[in-house]
Design an enzyme around this catalytic site. Sequence first.
Site, short mmCIF file in Angstrom:
data_model
loop_
_atom_site.label_atom_id
_atom_site.label_comp_id
_atom_site.label_asym_id
_atom_site.label_seq_id
_atom_site.Cartn_x
_atom_site.Cartn_y
_atom_site.Cartn_z
N SER A 102 5.39 9.34 4.83
CA SER A 102 4.32 8.80 5.80
C SER A 102 4.56 9.25 7.31
O SER A 102 6.07 9.58 7.54
CB SER A 102 4.48 7.26 6.03
OG SER A 102 3.68 7.09 4.92
N ASN A 120 -1.80 5.62 -1.02
CA ASN A 120 -1.08 4.58 -0.40
C ASN A 120 -1.21 4.58 0.95
O ASN A 120 -2.33 4.52 1.71
CB ASN A 120 0.37 4.45 -0.93
CG ASN A 120 1.40 5.60 -0.74
OD1 ASN A 120 1.19 6.30 -1.81
ND2 ASN A 120 2.31 5.37 0.01
N ASP A 121 -0.27 4.74 1.98
CA ASP A 121 -0.23 4.46 3.20
C ASP A 121 -1.27 5.16 4.05
O ASP A 121 -1.20 6.32 3.93
CB ASP A 121 1.08 4.73 3.96
CG ASP A 121 2.38 4.12 3.06
OD1 ASP A 121 2.15 3.62 2.12
OD2 ASP A 121 3.41 4.91 3.55
N PRO A 122 -2.06 4.48 4.80
CA PRO A 122 -2.70 5.39 6.15
C PRO A 122 -1.59 6.23 7.18
O PRO A 122 -0.82 5.48 7.04
CB PRO A 122 -3.38 4.47 6.85
CG PRO A 122 -2.56 2.94 6.56
CD PRO A 122 -1.84 3.01 5.32
N GLN A 176 -1.52 9.10 2.36
CA GLN A 176 -0.54 9.47 1.07
C GLN A 176 -1.32 9.41 -0.06
O GLN A 176 -2.13 8.38 -0.71
CB GLN A 176 0.58 8.35 0.90
CG GLN A 176 1.45 7.98 2.28
CD GLN A 176 2.66 8.95 2.36
OE1 GLN A 176 3.53 9.12 1.56
NE2 GLN A 176 2.36 10.39 3.03
#
Length: 584
Positions: free
Chosen positions: A124, A63-65, A80
Amino acid sequence: MGSFNVFDWGLVALVCFSHTLNNFEGVMGFHKIFKDLQNISATEIQEAHRTGYHFQPKQNWINDPNAPMFYKGIYHLFYQYNPKGSIWGNIVWAHSVSEDLINWTPLEPAIEPSKPFDQFGCWSGSATVLPDDKPVILYTGITAEQPEPGYQVQNYAIPEDTSDPYLTKWIKPDDNPIIKPTQENASAFRDPTTAWMLNGQWEMTVGSKQDMVGVSYLYRSPDFINWTLVDHPLHETENVGMFECPDFYPVSITGENGLDTTVIEGEIKHVFKVSLDMTRYDYYTIGKYDIEQDIYIPDEGMIDSWAGLRYDWGNFYASKSFFDPSKNRRVIWGWANESSTIDEYVKKGWAGIQCIPRTVWLDPSGKQLLLWPVAELETLRDVNVQLSNVELNQGDKVEVEGITVAQADVDVVFTFPSLDKAEAYDNAWDETYPPETLAENICGVMGTTKQGGLGPFGLLTLTSNDFEEYTPVFFRVFNTPNTNRRVLMCSDAMPSTLNEQEYRPSFGGFVDLDLADNKISLRSLIDHSVVESFAAGGKTVITSRVYPTLAINENAHLHVFNNGTEIVTIERLDAWSMKNPMMN
Ligand code: DQQ
């Protein structure tokens, strides 16, 4: 050139569409833990919908950068990652490096749960490069599973060896956590930003909420280790819920160059972006960083709510920008989740991609940003086909042949004689649909098959032989001068697959154009299960994830179409096969 009527296009128009994002597990808040499923590692990775040139690891969930940065000649992307399975869970910071933002080499995970201050997850965060070239990462650690979705603190990590451009090893010092939540927000307190300097002190902000008010807490530190909560937030917004992954940065009002976060004064504006957990879109406003009061104030006229501006009107979330000093630009990374079911993720052994990094700068109007794929992407362009001055009458479609259309970059400029035939905008839409879903609702109701005046025209990407499947990216122009609802852009996943289990939203966004030159451009990056489209030089961007069952690889086709009564001309079209970069 072929002609078509609505029935040639298959049964798609009969399928009901849904525009409610949160009712589908593919895009709903995913901090829900599926204890058994998160540890299932697929023995075989299903390749059918894997992308060719978008960022993804070999397998598993992403998922998130996180903490993108440029350091000693190398681009870093952390993200992630679940090392054990293909749904969200067991989250670590995976780490890849690149010299060009396109070819990526994986390194060992940089940050993994191991200490009391992050034993239930490393969530994050962002990087700040301190003076003397010293990178520091701030990230959210989960210290307990309760209160759901976890007790959240802020930690820091530093490279073991700053002379290593790959920043291979990271240390999590024992004086973590450096920031603890207050009693009220322990489970809604995450995603620290890159820091900036004000009056000789570091400042950064952390996303949160108080009931339905999104809150961006402000912290201050003399040394990057001892942080105190400032007595007011940097910004807060009523009725939007949790602020995830805030991002706060300056943009130049005089050029397209990017700026480091430490620039807080001068000929600049500031951008405040949040990822709203309740809708799963990334919203921004443009405004002023008032350094006397130490608050962010959106410019007058900015819509600071779910109806506000978005980086992307499709599947794009938890984005993070960074300043690239080597090219003097600001670049945004964003995550495109799968639009599928959890069972499907487990079966295929992977889930999630990062969108192509986008350069971002302020539109000359000062009222919105422009986003455009980084220039390095063009190094992947291979075989090229071109069209020019091709007239499309109502019902025409022209096939673009000779390239790998399932993995392509397409850039097209449309012209038309006048706006006279533009269809009337139906004012009832404004009564029927809330402003935040207006565009996507009109896209869903009108589709490509309903004939219009000026439009619908655009591309039919990932089309199967007999149009049983296609992902159209197109415009409709309405006769509603003096509003920003004149040009509608749609990226419609509804007809994209025969598999009705998939989530197939009819994404839409308005394009702020007066069309005085009777011209509009469109660029689409097509990559097997993703279509990322940029209208009018990046004014409106829409990313769709799609899962064709027939329009796969060499069985996919690409067409340019017009289904409006006004003639539309392809002034020029360039389409390229895209090569595979080195991808992890
Ligand atoms: N994803 C992270 C959180 C963040 C969310 C957890 C956004 O830190 O708020 O994987 O997608």
